[in-house]
Structures are given as C-alpha cells and as structure tokens.
Design an enzyme around this catalytic site. Structure first.
Site, short mmCIF file in Angstrom:
data_model
loop_
_atom_site.label_atom_id
_atom_site.label_comp_id
_atom_site.label_asym_id
_atom_site.label_seq_id
_atom_site.Cartn_x
_atom_site.Cartn_y
_atom_site.Cartn_z
N HIS A 63 0.85 -1.19 0.00
CA HIS A 63 0.00 0.00 0.00
C HIS A 63 0.89 1.24 0.00
CE1 HIS A 63 0.83 -0.66 4.27
NE2 HIS A 63 0.33 0.52 4.58
N ASP A 67 5.67 4.67 5.18
CA ASP A 67 6.61 3.74 5.80
C ASP A 67 6.76 2.45 4.99
OD1 ASP A 67 3.90 3.31 6.65
OD2 ASP A 67 4.60 1.94 8.20
N HIS A 68 6.04 2.36 3.87
CA HIS A 68 6.15 1.18 3.01
C HIS A 68 6.71 1.52 1.62
CE1 HIS A 68 3.77 -1.62 5.62
NE2 HIS A 68 3.44 -0.45 6.13
N ASP A 211 -0.62 -3.77 5.89
CA ASP A 211 -1.30 -3.36 7.12
C ASP A 211 -2.78 -3.71 7.03
OD1 ASP A 211 1.16 -2.34 7.63
OD2 ASP A 211 0.54 -0.25 7.78
N HIS A 269 6.12 -5.33 11.72
CA HIS A 269 5.43 -4.04 11.81
C HIS A 269 5.12 -3.74 13.28
CE1 HIS A 269 2.47 -0.84 10.80
NE2 HIS A 269 3.19 -0.73 9.69
#
Length: 305
Positions: A63, A67-68, A211, A269
């Site tokens: 996504h 942070d990804h 997530d 995570h």
C-alpha cells in the site's frame, strides 16, 4: 528459499527497527530476489545485509503509506550504481507510478535497467511455470493488499530401484522415463514412465500481508501457508486502538494464522512503544493462540521449509 527482514518497525523508524521491507531470496529457484515493501532507509539496510540490489527481479508494494514506499527512489537509483542492469518489475496499487515517476524525472535519475510498472488488483498478478502470485484487498485506512506466493508442485523423484527391477539400463532411457514417456526395452518389455515417478513434491506457500485489521481476506491468503507474515502493531490490551487505526494486535495475527491452518507465523510491523524485551508481550499474546510464532527483527532471516 529464505525471508530476510530489512525493516520490521511500524509508522516510523526507531533505534531498534527500521520501517517495513522484506526480501524473499530465490537464489536456488531462479537466481533472483523479490522485495515486499520498501520503507525509507531500505537501501541502507541492504548495505548492511548479504543482499544485493542488483539481484532484484520484482518489488511488490502492499500500500502507499510512506513507511512502506519512501525508500523506493533511493533504492531504484542506487541499484544502477551497484551494477544492476537486469529488468525490474514494480507491482503496486493504483497511484504508485504517478507518485514515483515525477520524483525520478525531476531528480534526473538515470536507471541502467528497464523499469516496468504493473498496477495490481485482486486476483493473480504474476504467473509462470514455477510460481503464481495473487493478492487480495485487506482492511486498512487506504487500499492495502496482501500477497500469496505459491510455488507450483515439482515433479516427483525417479524411482531408481523400480527401474533396476525392470532391468532398465542406465543412460538415455532414464531421461525419457523421467519425462513420463512409455519406452520399450531391448528385450521387448514396455515401461510406463509415469508409473516410475514418485508423487509430486508440494511447492511452498507464503503469505505476506500489508497493514490490516483482522479480516477474511487475510485468512484466505494464508490458507495452508508454510509461513504467514502478519503485522502486529499492538499487544492485546490495545485492541481498541488497533481497531481505530486499522491495524492488528499480535492476538489478531495468531487467530488469523490458526483459522488459515498456516504452519508458522512471523510477526512484524512492531510499534516503537515495544523496545527491547517489551516485544515478549506480543509473543506471549500470539502463542496463547498459535504456538509456532516468531517475532521478526531487523536483519533476521527465516528459511522456508
């Protein structure tokens, strides 16, 4: 086949954990490496690891939260400087290309390889004679996907003792029988190759999720998986907070693994509130519901199978 965790933190980096990035090494299977998510600083983490960006074949983005993905521009340009010349395919949700291309263009990045974008939607995103990769939409604040990587079953082993009993001479006939052909021996004996090959060897199944709150899609993606990689941002006492921010607790991850019949669970995570030994709270929460649970840490690897 091995998972290597470059970043295992949630939201922003901490002293112990960088943000999300996971490598799947397929050196024996195809001589390459696949990357799942690419948080800020991933290229630095890779420099401290045995991994080489030049061996990257695919990058899968779950996504578009920072942070990804914020590590992509640096990693893509560094790959050129590190001798990467083979094509690279970037899989991700709608919007990834329009987000990344202006950065590369305005910074005048020069890539020494062909970069291809593949926009993902639910279903199969890639398939060849060895692997099939599918994805489903999870339950998060923005569109977040989970990936299911399935290694196709491999041909069973040739039953050498059976061939010896039948009097099959060593040589080219072995190759024909291994291909399942029907062959005739010099003495007229007919040998059915299919009857001399053992049962197919099951391929490995891996689920790597973005997530998400606990949901049915996560269970389907992890069904019968050798390993499920699942976020565990909070411990069970913060369930309400997890629900509010569309994340999972360690307990949620364990219940998903149990419902899916997965063999192993890896938690990642991890919120920065869990420093040093505090992560054991997450492990204890999960193991109440799923025994074979591990907590990933940066630069930790897990051999599949």
């Amino acid at each position: 086949m091995e998972l290597y965790f470059l970043g295992t933190g949630a939201g922003m980096p901490s002293k112990e954990r960088n943000v999300t990035s996971i490598a799947l090494t397929l050196y024996d299977e195809r001589g390459t490496m696949w990357l799942f998510d690419c948080g800020e600083g991933t290229q630095h983490q890779m420099l401290r690891s045995p991994l080489k960006a030049s061996r990257l074949e695919f990058i899968f983005i779950t996504h578009l939260h920072g942070d990804h993905i914020y590590g992509l521009p640096g990693l893509l340009t560094s790959r050129s400087n590190q001798g990467g010349t083979t094509p690279l395919v970037l899989f991700g949700p709608p919007g990834l290309e329009s987000l990344l291309e202006p950065v590369l263009r305005l910074s005048q990045a020069r890539l020494s390889y062909e970069l291809t974008y593949r926009e993902i939607h639910e279903g199969t995103v890639y398939e060849d004679d060895r692997f099939e990769i599918g994805c489903e939409l999870l339950d998060h604040r923005i569109d977040s996907y989970g990936y299911r990587i399935v290694e196709k079953d491999k041909q069973g082993k040739l039953d050498a003792s059976r061939l010896k009993e039948l009097g099959v001479p060593a040589g080219p006939l072995y190759g024909r029988i291994k291909r399942g052909e029907i062959v005739e021996l010099p003495d007229g004996t007919i040998v059915d190759g299919a009857a001399c090959i053992g049962a197919p060897i099951p391929g490995k199944k891996i689920a790597i999720l973005g997530d998400t709150r606990r949901c049915g899609a996560a269970v389907r993606l992890a069904a019968g998986a050798d390993v499920l990689v699942h976020e565990a941002t909070f411990d069970a006492t913060l369930d309400e907070l997890a629900q509010t921010y569309y994340h999972s607790t360690a307990k949620d991850a364990a219940l998903t693994a149990a419902s899916a019949g997965a063999k192993s669970l890896i938690l990642t995570h991890i919120s920065s509130r869990y420093q040093e030994d505090e992560v054991t709270r997450l492990l204890e929460d999960a193991r109440e519901h799923f025994d074979d649970t591990h907590i990933a840490r940066d630069h930790w690897s897990y051999t599949i199978g």
